[in-house]
Design a protein around this motif. Structure first.
Motif, short mmCIF file in Angstrom:
data_model
loop_
_atom_site.label_atom_id
_atom_site.label_comp_id
_atom_site.label_asym_id
_atom_site.label_seq_id
_atom_site.Cartn_x
_atom_site.Cartn_y
_atom_site.Cartn_z
N TYR A 32 73.37 -21.41 109.43
CA TYR A 32 72.61 -20.23 109.00
C TYR A 32 72.10 -19.54 110.26
O TYR A 32 71.32 -20.15 111.00
CB TYR A 32 71.40 -20.63 108.17
CG TYR A 32 71.70 -21.34 106.86
CD1 TYR A 32 72.23 -20.66 105.77
CD2 TYR A 32 71.42 -22.69 106.73
CE1 TYR A 32 72.47 -21.32 104.58
CE2 TYR A 32 71.66 -23.35 105.53
CZ TYR A 32 72.19 -22.66 104.46
OH TYR A 32 72.41 -23.31 103.27
N ALA A 88 73.13 -26.38 109.58
CA ALA A 88 72.57 -27.10 108.42
C ALA A 88 73.43 -28.31 108.07
O ALA A 88 72.91 -29.33 107.62
CB ALA A 88 72.46 -26.15 107.23
N ALA A 132 66.29 -36.74 103.14
CA ALA A 132 64.95 -36.18 103.06
C ALA A 132 65.02 -34.66 102.88
O ALA A 132 66.09 -34.06 102.96
CB ALA A 132 64.18 -36.52 104.33
N ASN A 133 63.87 -34.06 102.66
CA ASN A 133 63.75 -32.61 102.63
C ASN A 133 64.37 -31.99 103.86
O ASN A 133 64.07 -32.43 104.97
CB ASN A 133 62.27 -32.20 102.66
CG ASN A 133 61.72 -32.04 101.28
OD1 ASN A 133 62.47 -31.83 100.33
ND2 ASN A 133 60.41 -32.16 101.16
N GLY A 134 65.21 -30.99 103.66
CA GLY A 134 65.75 -30.27 104.81
C GLY A 134 66.94 -30.94 105.45
O GLY A 134 67.48 -30.45 106.45
N ALA A 135 67.41 -32.07 104.89
CA ALA A 135 68.54 -32.78 105.49
C ALA A 135 69.84 -32.00 105.35
O ALA A 135 70.76 -32.17 106.14
CB ALA A 135 68.69 -34.16 104.86
N GLY A 136 69.89 -31.14 104.33
CA GLY A 136 71.11 -30.34 104.13
C GLY A 136 71.75 -30.54 102.77
O GLY A 136 72.86 -30.05 102.52
N LYS A 137 71.06 -31.23 101.88
CA LYS A 137 71.65 -31.55 100.56
C LYS A 137 71.97 -30.28 99.77
O LYS A 137 73.06 -30.15 99.21
CB LYS A 137 70.69 -32.45 99.75
CG LYS A 137 70.34 -33.76 100.45
CD LYS A 137 69.49 -34.68 99.59
CE LYS A 137 68.16 -34.11 99.12
NZ LYS A 137 67.25 -33.72 100.22
N SER A 138 70.99 -29.37 99.72
CA SER A 138 71.23 -28.14 98.94
C SER A 138 72.37 -27.33 99.54
O SER A 138 73.13 -26.68 98.81
CB SER A 138 69.97 -27.26 98.91
OG SER A 138 68.91 -27.96 98.35
N THR A 139 72.46 -27.36 100.84
CA THR A 139 73.55 -26.62 101.50
C THR A 139 74.90 -27.19 101.09
O THR A 139 75.85 -26.44 100.85
CB THR A 139 73.36 -26.67 103.03
OG1 THR A 139 72.11 -26.08 103.35
CG2 THR A 139 74.46 -25.91 103.74
N GLU A 196 69.28 -33.17 92.13
CA GLU A 196 67.89 -33.61 91.96
C GLU A 196 67.56 -33.90 90.49
O GLU A 196 66.77 -33.21 89.85
CB GLU A 196 66.92 -32.55 92.51
CG GLU A 196 67.15 -32.20 93.98
CD GLU A 196 66.76 -33.30 94.97
OE1 GLU A 196 66.32 -34.39 94.53
OE2 GLU A 196 66.92 -33.07 96.18
N GLN A 226 66.62 -37.10 96.07
CA GLN A 226 65.62 -37.55 97.04
C GLN A 226 65.13 -38.95 96.74
O GLN A 226 64.66 -39.66 97.63
CB GLN A 226 64.42 -36.60 97.03
CG GLN A 226 64.64 -35.39 97.88
CD GLN A 226 63.36 -34.62 98.11
OE1 GLN A 226 62.32 -35.20 98.37
NE2 GLN A 226 63.44 -33.32 98.00
P1 ATP Z 1 65.46 -29.72 100.19
O1 ATP Z 1 65.47 -31.04 99.53
O2 ATP Z 1 64.13 -29.32 100.74
O3 ATP Z 1 66.12 -28.63 99.39
P2 ATP Z 1 67.87 -30.02 101.63
O4 ATP Z 1 68.26 -31.38 102.09
O5 ATP Z 1 68.52 -29.52 100.42
O6 ATP Z 1 66.32 -29.91 101.51
P3 ATP Z 1 68.81 -27.60 102.84
O7 ATP Z 1 68.04 -26.72 101.91
O8 ATP Z 1 70.26 -27.70 102.65
O9 ATP Z 1 68.17 -29.05 102.86
O10 ATP Z 1 68.48 -27.12 104.32
C1 ATP Z 1 69.12 -27.64 105.48
C2 ATP Z 1 68.61 -26.90 106.71
O11 ATP Z 1 69.04 -25.55 106.68
C3 ATP Z 1 67.09 -26.86 106.80
O12 ATP Z 1 66.75 -26.96 108.16
C4 ATP Z 1 66.75 -25.49 106.25
O13 ATP Z 1 65.56 -25.02 106.84
C5 ATP Z 1 67.92 -24.65 106.69
N1 ATP Z 1 68.21 -23.56 105.74
C6 ATP Z 1 68.48 -23.69 104.42
N2 ATP Z 1 68.74 -22.48 103.87
C7 ATP Z 1 68.65 -21.57 104.86
C8 ATP Z 1 68.82 -20.14 104.94
N3 ATP Z 1 69.17 -19.42 103.86
N4 ATP Z 1 68.62 -19.55 106.13
C9 ATP Z 1 68.30 -20.25 107.22
N5 ATP Z 1 68.13 -21.60 107.23
C10 ATP Z 1 68.30 -22.25 106.07
#
Ligand code: ATP
Length: 221
Positions: free
Chosen positions: A13, A18, A37-44, A145, A178
Protein backbone atom coordinates in the motif's frame (compact mmCIF):
# COMPACT_ATOMS: atom_id res chain seq x y z
CA UNK A 1 -6.17 -30.47 -6.42
CA UNK A 2 -6.23 -27.29 -4.43
CA UNK A 3 -8.99 -25.04 -3.22
CA UNK A 4 -6.62 -22.11 -2.74
CA UNK A 5 -3.03 -21.73 -3.84
CA UNK A 6 -1.10 -18.57 -3.11
CA UNK A 7 2.54 -18.32 -4.10
CA UNK A 8 5.00 -15.52 -3.49
CA UNK A 9 2.21 -13.04 -2.81
CA UNK A 10 3.41 -9.52 -2.16
CA UNK A 11 0.99 -6.62 -1.62
CA UNK A 12 2.02 -3.03 -1.00
CA UNK A 13 0.00 0.00 0.00
CA UNK A 14 1.66 3.25 -1.07
CA UNK A 15 5.02 1.61 -0.78
CA UNK A 16 4.34 -0.03 2.63
CA UNK A 17 4.58 -3.82 2.36
CA UNK A 18 1.50 -5.53 3.83
CA UNK A 19 2.27 -9.03 2.50
CA UNK A 20 5.75 -10.16 1.64
CA UNK A 21 6.17 -13.34 -0.39
CA UNK A 22 3.32 -15.32 1.17
CA UNK A 23 2.91 -18.98 0.19
CA UNK A 24 -0.27 -20.68 1.38
CA UNK A 25 -2.19 -23.72 0.18
CA UNK A 26 -5.58 -25.10 1.07
CA UNK A 27 -6.00 -28.55 -0.45
CA UNK A 28 -9.44 -29.78 -1.40
CA UNK A 29 -11.39 -30.81 1.70
CA UNK A 30 -8.74 -29.38 4.00
CA UNK A 31 -9.37 -26.98 6.91
CA UNK A 32 -6.59 -24.43 7.21
CA UNK A 33 -6.18 -21.60 9.69
CA UNK A 34 -4.36 -18.33 9.19
CA UNK A 35 -3.52 -16.76 12.52
CA UNK A 36 -1.82 -13.50 13.28
CA UNK A 37 -2.03 -10.37 15.39
CA UNK A 38 -3.69 -7.10 14.44
CA UNK A 39 -2.02 -5.61 11.40
CA UNK A 40 -0.19 -8.81 10.43
CA UNK A 41 -1.81 -8.72 6.99
CA UNK A 42 -4.72 -11.15 7.34
CA UNK A 43 -7.33 -8.80 5.87
CA UNK A 44 -5.01 -7.99 3.01
CA UNK A 45 -4.74 -11.68 2.17
CA UNK A 46 -8.55 -12.01 2.18
CA UNK A 47 -8.84 -8.96 -0.07
CA UNK A 48 -6.26 -10.38 -2.43
CA UNK A 49 -8.19 -13.67 -2.63
CA UNK A 50 -11.33 -11.79 -3.63
CA UNK A 51 -9.51 -9.55 -6.07
CA UNK A 52 -10.03 -6.38 -4.03
CA UNK A 53 -6.34 -5.57 -3.89
CA UNK A 54 -3.88 -6.07 -6.69
CA UNK A 55 -0.71 -7.96 -5.83
CA UNK A 56 2.64 -6.36 -6.55
CA UNK A 57 3.81 -9.88 -7.34
CA UNK A 58 2.88 -13.52 -6.85
CA UNK A 59 0.07 -15.74 -8.00
CA UNK A 60 -3.34 -16.62 -6.56
CA UNK A 61 -5.41 -19.57 -7.72
CA UNK A 62 -8.83 -20.15 -6.16
CA UNK A 63 -11.51 -22.72 -6.77
CA UNK A 64 -14.37 -20.90 -8.49
CA UNK A 65 -16.74 -22.34 -5.91
CA UNK A 66 -15.29 -20.24 -3.10
CA UNK A 67 -17.67 -18.42 -0.79
CA UNK A 68 -16.83 -15.94 1.93
CA UNK A 69 -18.12 -15.24 5.39
CA UNK A 70 -17.00 -11.63 5.61
CA UNK A 71 -15.56 -9.94 8.67
CA UNK A 72 -18.40 -8.08 10.37
CA UNK A 73 -20.96 -10.43 8.74
CA UNK A 74 -22.50 -7.77 6.46
CA UNK A 75 -26.15 -8.65 6.95
CA UNK A 76 -28.93 -6.68 5.32
CA UNK A 77 -30.49 -5.65 8.64
CA UNK A 78 -33.98 -4.85 7.35
CA UNK A 79 -34.32 -8.10 5.43
CA UNK A 80 -35.42 -11.33 7.05
CA UNK A 81 -33.04 -14.17 7.70
CA UNK A 82 -34.66 -16.08 4.85
CA UNK A 83 -34.09 -13.22 2.41
CA UNK A 84 -30.51 -12.75 3.58
CA UNK A 85 -29.94 -16.43 2.90
CA UNK A 86 -31.44 -16.22 -0.57
CA UNK A 87 -29.02 -13.43 -1.42
CA UNK A 88 -26.23 -15.99 -1.05
CA UNK A 89 -27.68 -18.01 -3.91
CA UNK A 90 -28.05 -15.01 -6.23
CA UNK A 91 -24.35 -14.88 -6.79
CA UNK A 92 -24.60 -18.27 -8.42
CA UNK A 93 -27.57 -17.19 -10.50
CA UNK A 94 -30.02 -19.31 -8.61
CA UNK A 95 -32.50 -16.62 -7.68
CA UNK A 96 -35.23 -18.83 -6.41
CA UNK A 97 -33.08 -21.33 -4.77
CA UNK A 98 -34.85 -23.14 -2.02
CA UNK A 99 -33.53 -22.56 1.46
CA UNK A 100 -34.86 -25.90 2.70
CA UNK A 101 -31.60 -27.79 2.36
CA UNK A 102 -29.79 -25.03 4.20
CA UNK A 103 -32.22 -25.21 7.13
CA UNK A 104 -31.56 -28.93 7.30
CA UNK A 105 -27.85 -28.19 7.44
CA UNK A 106 -28.19 -25.42 10.05
CA UNK A 107 -31.40 -26.17 11.98
CA UNK A 108 -30.61 -23.44 14.52
CA UNK A 109 -31.74 -20.98 11.82
CA UNK A 110 -35.23 -22.42 11.43
CA UNK A 111 -36.86 -20.49 14.30
CA UNK A 112 -35.17 -17.29 13.09
CA UNK A 113 -36.18 -17.47 9.45
CA UNK A 114 -38.78 -14.69 9.51
CA UNK A 115 -36.92 -12.39 11.90
CA UNK A 116 -35.14 -9.32 10.57
CA UNK A 117 -31.40 -9.92 10.53
CA UNK A 118 -30.78 -6.61 12.28
CA UNK A 119 -32.73 -7.83 15.30
CA UNK A 120 -30.50 -10.87 15.84
CA UNK A 121 -27.57 -11.24 18.21
CA UNK A 122 -24.06 -11.14 16.78
CA UNK A 123 -23.74 -14.90 17.10
CA UNK A 124 -27.05 -15.50 15.32
CA UNK A 125 -25.95 -13.12 12.56
CA UNK A 126 -22.72 -15.02 12.19
CA UNK A 127 -24.73 -18.23 11.76
CA UNK A 128 -26.78 -16.49 9.04
CA UNK A 129 -23.57 -15.28 7.38
CA UNK A 130 -22.30 -18.87 7.29
CA UNK A 131 -25.65 -20.04 5.94
CA UNK A 132 -25.69 -17.34 3.27
CA UNK A 133 -22.22 -18.41 2.11
CA UNK A 134 -23.35 -22.05 2.01
CA UNK A 135 -26.27 -21.09 -0.24
CA UNK A 136 -23.71 -20.62 -3.03
CA UNK A 137 -22.96 -24.35 -2.70
CA UNK A 138 -19.24 -23.76 -2.21
CA UNK A 139 -16.37 -26.22 -2.14
CA UNK A 140 -14.35 -23.86 0.02
CA UNK A 141 -15.50 -21.41 2.65
CA UNK A 142 -13.26 -18.48 3.60
CA UNK A 143 -14.26 -17.36 7.08
CA UNK A 144 -12.87 -13.99 8.12
CA UNK A 145 -12.79 -13.63 11.93
CA UNK A 146 -15.38 -16.16 13.04
CA UNK A 147 -15.12 -15.22 16.72
CA UNK A 148 -14.80 -11.44 16.51
CA UNK A 149 -16.91 -9.76 19.18
CA UNK A 150 -18.82 -12.93 20.08
CA UNK A 151 -19.27 -14.68 23.41
CA UNK A 152 -17.32 -17.94 23.88
CA UNK A 153 -20.47 -20.08 24.09
CA UNK A 154 -21.80 -19.06 20.69
CA UNK A 155 -18.31 -19.24 19.20
CA UNK A 156 -18.22 -22.87 20.35
CA UNK A 157 -21.53 -23.56 18.62
CA UNK A 158 -20.44 -21.89 15.39
CA UNK A 159 -17.14 -23.77 15.46
CA UNK A 160 -18.97 -27.08 15.94
CA UNK A 161 -21.11 -26.36 12.89
CA UNK A 162 -18.09 -25.48 10.79
CA UNK A 163 -16.22 -28.56 11.94
CA UNK A 164 -19.19 -30.76 11.02
CA UNK A 165 -19.43 -29.17 7.56
CA UNK A 166 -15.75 -29.90 7.09
CA UNK A 167 -15.59 -33.43 8.49
CA UNK A 168 -18.99 -34.73 7.37
CA UNK A 169 -19.30 -33.00 4.02
CA UNK A 170 -15.72 -32.40 3.01
CA UNK A 171 -16.06 -28.65 2.80
CA UNK A 172 -12.65 -27.00 2.59
CA UNK A 173 -12.21 -24.11 5.04
CA UNK A 174 -9.78 -21.23 5.28
CA UNK A 175 -10.30 -19.66 8.69
CA UNK A 176 -8.71 -16.28 9.28
CA UNK A 177 -8.72 -15.83 12.99
CA UNK A 178 -7.18 -13.81 15.80
CA UNK A 179 -8.25 -16.42 18.33
CA UNK A 180 -5.41 -18.86 17.80
CA UNK A 181 -6.72 -21.50 20.18
CA UNK A 182 -10.02 -21.69 18.30
CA UNK A 183 -8.23 -21.75 14.94
CA UNK A 184 -5.87 -24.54 15.95
CA UNK A 185 -8.73 -26.57 17.42
CA UNK A 186 -10.87 -26.24 14.34
CA UNK A 187 -8.32 -26.68 11.57
CA UNK A 188 -5.94 -29.49 10.59
CA UNK A 189 -3.23 -27.18 9.41
CA UNK A 190 -2.25 -23.62 10.26
CA UNK A 191 -0.13 -20.73 9.09
CA UNK A 192 1.19 -17.96 11.31
CA UNK A 193 1.43 -14.53 9.71
CA UNK A 194 3.66 -11.87 11.28
CA UNK A 195 4.30 -8.49 9.69
CA UNK A 196 3.27 -9.76 6.27
CA UNK A 197 5.30 -12.97 6.30
CA UNK A 198 4.43 -16.58 7.02
CA UNK A 199 6.79 -17.35 9.91
CA UNK A 200 5.50 -20.83 10.74
CA UNK A 201 3.18 -23.40 9.25
CA UNK A 202 2.36 -27.02 9.83
CA UNK A 203 -0.16 -29.38 11.35
CA UNK A 204 -2.22 -27.59 14.01
CA UNK A 205 -1.32 -30.18 16.64
CA UNK A 206 2.37 -29.42 16.17
CA UNK A 207 1.90 -25.65 16.20
CA UNK A 208 -0.22 -25.91 19.34
CA UNK A 209 2.82 -27.18 21.25
CA UNK A 210 5.43 -25.03 19.55
CA UNK A 211 6.77 -22.52 22.11
CA UNK A 212 6.79 -19.77 19.46
CA UNK A 213 3.03 -20.23 19.16
CA UNK A 214 2.20 -20.92 22.78
CA UNK A 215 4.19 -17.90 24.00
CA UNK A 216 2.89 -15.40 21.48
CA UNK A 217 -0.61 -16.62 20.70
CA UNK A 218 -1.91 -19.04 23.31
CA UNK A 219 -0.99 -17.29 26.53
CA UNK A 220 1.19 -18.75 29.26
CA UNK A 221 0.99 -22.52 29.66
P1 ATP B 1 -6.58 -6.57 11.52
O1 ATP B 1 -6.80 -7.82 12.25
O2 ATP B 1 -6.39 -5.36 12.38
O3 ATP B 1 -7.56 -6.33 10.39
P2 ATP B 1 -4.76 -7.60 9.61
O4 ATP B 1 -3.86 -8.70 10.02
O5 ATP B 1 -5.94 -7.96 8.84
O6 ATP B 1 -5.14 -6.73 10.85
P3 ATP B 1 -4.20 -5.80 7.45
O7 ATP B 1 -5.45 -5.02 7.65
O8 ATP B 1 -4.12 -6.71 6.30
O9 ATP B 1 -3.84 -6.59 8.78
O10 ATP B 1 -3.00 -4.76 7.41
C1 ATP B 1 -1.65 -5.11 7.12
C2 ATP B 1 -0.79 -3.85 7.09
O11 ATP B 1 -1.16 -3.04 5.99
C3 ATP B 1 -0.95 -2.99 8.33
O12 ATP B 1 0.31 -2.43 8.62
C4 ATP B 1 -1.93 -1.93 7.89
O13 ATP B 1 -1.70 -0.73 8.60
C5 ATP B 1 -1.58 -1.74 6.43
N1 ATP B 1 -2.76 -1.36 5.62
C6 ATP B 1 -3.92 -2.04 5.52
N2 ATP B 1 -4.76 -1.43 4.65
C7 ATP B 1 -4.12 -0.34 4.19
C8 ATP B 1 -4.44 0.72 3.26
N3 ATP B 1 -5.62 0.73 2.62
N4 ATP B 1 -3.52 1.68 3.06
C9 ATP B 1 -2.34 1.67 3.68
N5 ATP B 1 -1.95 0.71 4.55
C10 ATP B 1 -2.83 -0.28 4.82
Amino acid sequence: MTAVEVTGLTVRYDGATALDGVDLTVADHQAVALIGANGAGKSTLVKALSGLVRPASGTITVNDRLAQVPEGREMFPDLTVDDNLRLGAWRRGRRNRDTQRLYELLPDLVPLRNRKAGALSGGQQQMVAIGRALMADPEILVVDELSLGLAPLIVGTLAAHLRALHTDRGLAVLLIEQNARLALDLCDHAYVLEAGRIVLHGPSAELARDPRVTDAYLGAG
